[in-house]
Design a protein around this motif. Structure first.
Motif, PDB file in Angstrom:
ATOM      1  N   GLN A  95       6.683  -7.941  22.113  1.00 12.97           N
ATOM      2  CA  GLN A  95       5.584  -7.823  21.385  1.00 12.97           C
ATOM      3  C   GLN A  95       4.752  -5.928  20.717  1.00 12.97           C
ATOM      4  N   SER A  96       5.217  -5.416  22.187  1.00 13.83           N
ATOM      5  CA  SER A  96       5.095  -3.304  21.615  1.00 13.83           C
ATOM      6  C   SER A  96       6.146  -3.357  20.820  1.00 13.83           C
ATOM      7  N   LEU A  97       7.931  -4.378  20.868  1.00 16.92           N
ATOM      8  CA  LEU A  97       8.621  -3.558  20.503  1.00 16.92           C
ATOM      9  C   LEU A  97       8.052  -3.706  18.714  1.00 16.92           C
ATOM     10  N   GLU A  98       7.688  -5.060  18.799  1.00 15.29           N
ATOM     11  CA  GLU A  98       7.256  -5.773  17.093  1.00 15.29           C
ATOM     12  C   GLU A  98       6.385  -4.261  16.725  1.00 15.29           C
ATOM     13  N   THR A  99       5.358  -4.362  17.294  1.00 15.67           N
ATOM     14  CA  THR A  99       4.426  -3.345  17.014  1.00 15.67           C
ATOM     15  C   THR A  99       5.072  -1.793  16.281  1.00 15.67           C
ATOM     16  N   VAL A 100       5.709  -1.718  16.807  1.00 16.90           N
ATOM     17  CA  VAL A 100       6.610  -0.122  17.519  1.00 16.90           C
ATOM     18  C   VAL A 100       7.448  -0.337  15.611  1.00 16.90           C
ATOM     19  N   SER A 101       7.814  -1.430  15.411  1.00 15.32           N
ATOM     20  CA  SER A 101       8.956  -1.858  14.522  1.00 15.32           C
ATOM     21  C   SER A 101       7.698  -1.754  13.213  1.00 15.32           C
ATOM     22  N   GLN A 102       6.175  -2.086  13.401  1.00 16.22           N
ATOM     23  CA  GLN A 102       5.400  -2.205  12.761  1.00 16.22           C
ATOM     24  C   GLN A 102       4.524  -1.134  12.073  1.00 16.22           C
ATOM     25  N   LEU A 103       4.612   0.003  12.943  1.00 17.33           N
ATOM     26  CA  LEU A 103       4.217   0.769  12.737  1.00 17.33           C
ATOM     27  C   LEU A 103       5.055   1.866  11.949  1.00 17.33           C
ATOM     28  N   HIS A 104       6.503   1.646  12.625  1.00 18.04           N
ATOM     29  CA  HIS A 104       7.396   2.552  12.094  1.00 18.04           C
ATOM     30  C   HIS A 104       7.560   2.194  10.100  1.00 18.04           C
ATOM     31  N   LEU A 105       7.448   0.949  10.102  1.00 17.00           N
ATOM     32  CA  LEU A 105       7.729   0.075   8.560  1.00 17.00           C
ATOM     33  C   LEU A 105       6.747   0.868   7.891  1.00 17.00           C
ATOM     34  N   ALA A 106       5.415   0.347   8.813  1.00 17.37           N
ATOM     35  CA  ALA A 106       4.768   1.657   7.763  1.00 17.37           C
ATOM     36  C   ALA A 106       3.907   2.871   7.134  1.00 17.37           C
ATOM     37  N   LEU A 107       4.736   3.592   8.239  1.00 22.83           N
ATOM     38  CA  LEU A 107       4.994   4.998   8.156  1.00 22.83           C
ATOM     39  C   LEU A 107       6.454   5.161   7.229  1.00 22.83           C
ATOM     40  N   THR A 108       7.176   4.950   6.788  1.00 23.96           N
ATOM     41  CA  THR A 108       8.654   5.168   6.248  1.00 23.96           C
ATOM     42  C   THR A 108       8.006   4.547   4.681  1.00 23.96           C
ATOM     43  N   ASP A 109       6.940   3.145   4.456  1.00 23.21           N
ATOM     44  CA  ASP A 109       6.655   2.785   3.234  1.00 23.21           C
ATOM     45  C   ASP A 109       5.590   3.615   2.313  1.00 23.21           C
ATOM     46  N   THR A 110       4.433   4.869   3.432  1.00 20.35           N
ATOM     47  CA  THR A 110       3.959   5.215   2.941  1.00 20.35           C
ATOM     48  C   THR A 110       4.771   6.999   2.748  1.00 20.35           C
ATOM     49  N   TYR A 111       5.652   7.127   3.067  1.00 14.73           N
ATOM     50  CA  TYR A 111       6.866   8.566   2.648  1.00 14.73           C
ATOM     51  C   TYR A 111       7.064   7.782   1.809  1.00 14.73           C
ATOM     52  N   ILE A 112       8.315   7.246   1.503  1.00 16.07           N
ATOM     53  CA  ILE A 112       8.602   6.396   0.555  1.00 16.07           C
ATOM     54  C   ILE A 112       7.602   6.546  -1.231  1.00 16.07           C
ATOM     55  N   LYS A 113       6.733   6.377  -0.752  1.00 16.52           N
ATOM     56  CA  LYS A 113       5.270   5.822  -1.800  1.00 16.52           C
ATOM     57  C   LYS A 113       4.759   7.391  -2.007  1.00 16.52           C
ATOM     58  N   TYR A 114       5.098   7.975  -1.084  1.00 15.77           N
ATOM     59  CA  TYR A 114       4.876   9.650  -1.167  1.00 15.77           C
ATOM     60  C   TYR A 114       5.575  10.152  -1.832  1.00 15.77           C
ATOM     61  N   ALA A 115       6.702   9.809  -1.454  1.00 19.85           N
ATOM     62  CA  ALA A 115       8.241  10.912  -2.280  1.00 19.85           C
ATOM     63  C   ALA A 115       8.142  10.098  -4.132  1.00 19.85           C
ATOM     64  N   LEU A 116       7.671   9.352  -3.986  1.00 22.83           N
ATOM     65  CA  LEU A 116       8.064   8.388  -4.991  1.00 22.83           C
ATOM     66  C   LEU A 116       6.677   9.348  -6.273  1.00 22.83           C
ATOM     67  N   THR A 117       5.967   9.467  -5.926  1.00 22.17           N
ATOM     68  CA  THR A 117       4.850   9.670  -6.522  1.00 22.17           C
ATOM     69  C   THR A 117       4.197  10.850  -6.543  1.00 22.17           C
ATOM     70  N   ALA A 118       4.743  11.864  -5.595  1.00 24.07           N
ATOM     71  CA  ALA A 118       4.319  13.254  -5.805  1.00 24.07           C
ATOM     72  C   ALA A 118       5.435  14.282  -5.706  1.00 24.07           C
ATOM     73  N   LEU A 119       6.858  13.873  -5.530  1.00 19.44           N
ATOM     74  CA  LEU A 119       7.719  15.021  -5.658  1.00 19.44           C
ATOM     75  C   LEU A 119       8.123  14.595  -7.496  1.00 19.44           C
ATOM     76  N   PRO A 120       7.946  16.239  -7.809  1.00 27.16           N
ATOM     77  CA  PRO A 120       8.481  16.482  -9.120  1.00 27.16           C
ATOM     78  C   PRO A 120      10.150  15.747  -9.220  1.00 27.16           C
ATOM     79  N   GLU A 121       9.966  15.386 -10.543  1.00 29.03           N
ATOM     80  CA  GLU A 121      11.375  14.897 -10.825  1.00 29.03           C
ATOM     81  C   GLU A 121      12.326  16.251 -11.280  1.00 29.03           C
ATOM     82  N   VAL A 122      13.857  15.829  -9.919  1.00 28.59           N
ATOM     83  CA  VAL A 122      15.071  17.207 -10.389  1.00 28.59           C
ATOM     84  C   VAL A 122      15.769  17.333 -12.288  1.00 28.59           C
TER      85      VAL A 122
END
Length: 166
Positions: free
Chosen positions: A82-109
């Motif tokens: 259960q603890s491993l699953e919680t950490v995996s879910q946290l990792h997935l949520a952080l990765t998702d947040t970062y990808i959304k940020y990178a796709l929306t906030a970073l300018p196109e090269v």
């Protein structure tokens, strides 16, 4: 009508009795006699009844202990998974947040700078990975990943063993 029994005829056995013949060494016989005195038993049959009862009760107690230990192990594993699953879910949520940020906030090269940007991004990526690995190693050596430091409540009575550390 009366039936007479002669020496050659066998006596009828009561229906709930099983007869055993037991051969014991002299030392075993002495132990049975000593146990008979300790128990204040009136016969050897009472001693054997006691021994059979105690022996089966101990076996049943050991069986219950084994089931209890396996149950505790299963509960502990379930808690850890259960603890491993919680950490995996946290990792997935952080990765998702970062990808959304990178796709929306970073300018196109622009296309003319794309090759140089890839080389620079590769160097930055390698540097971030090395920094993360060093930080992970530093925290691991400082015991920052133990359950108390992470704020993870362990079940009562749990104490990590050397095999728990990876």
């Amino acid at each position: 009508m009366y039936m007479l029994y002669s020496a050659s005829m066998s006596r009828p056995k009561p229906p709930n009795i099983v007869r055993y013949t037991v051969r014991l060494s002299r030392a075993q016989g002495e132990r049975v006699a000593a146990l008979k005195k300790q128990l204040h038993a009136s016969s050897d049959n009472e001693v054997f009844d006691y021994l059979v009862t105690v022996g089966t009760n101990q076996r049943d107690d050991l069986e219950q202990l084994v089931y209890s230990l396996f149950g505790n192990l299963a509960d502990s594993l379930a808690h850890r998974f259960q603890s491993l699953e919680t950490v995996s879910q946290l990792h997935l949520a952080l990765t998702d947040t970062y990808i959304k940020y990178a796709l929306t906030a970073l300018p196109e090269v622009p296309g003319s700078l794309l090759a140089a940007a890839r080389i620079r991004a590769t160097r930055i990526y390698e540097q971030v990975n090395l920094t993360a690995a060093r930080e992970f190693q530093r925290r691991r050596q400082s015991d920052a990943y133990n359950p108390a430091q992470l704020g993870i409540e362990d079940e009562p009575g749990y104490s990590p063993t050397p095999s728990d550390e990876v």
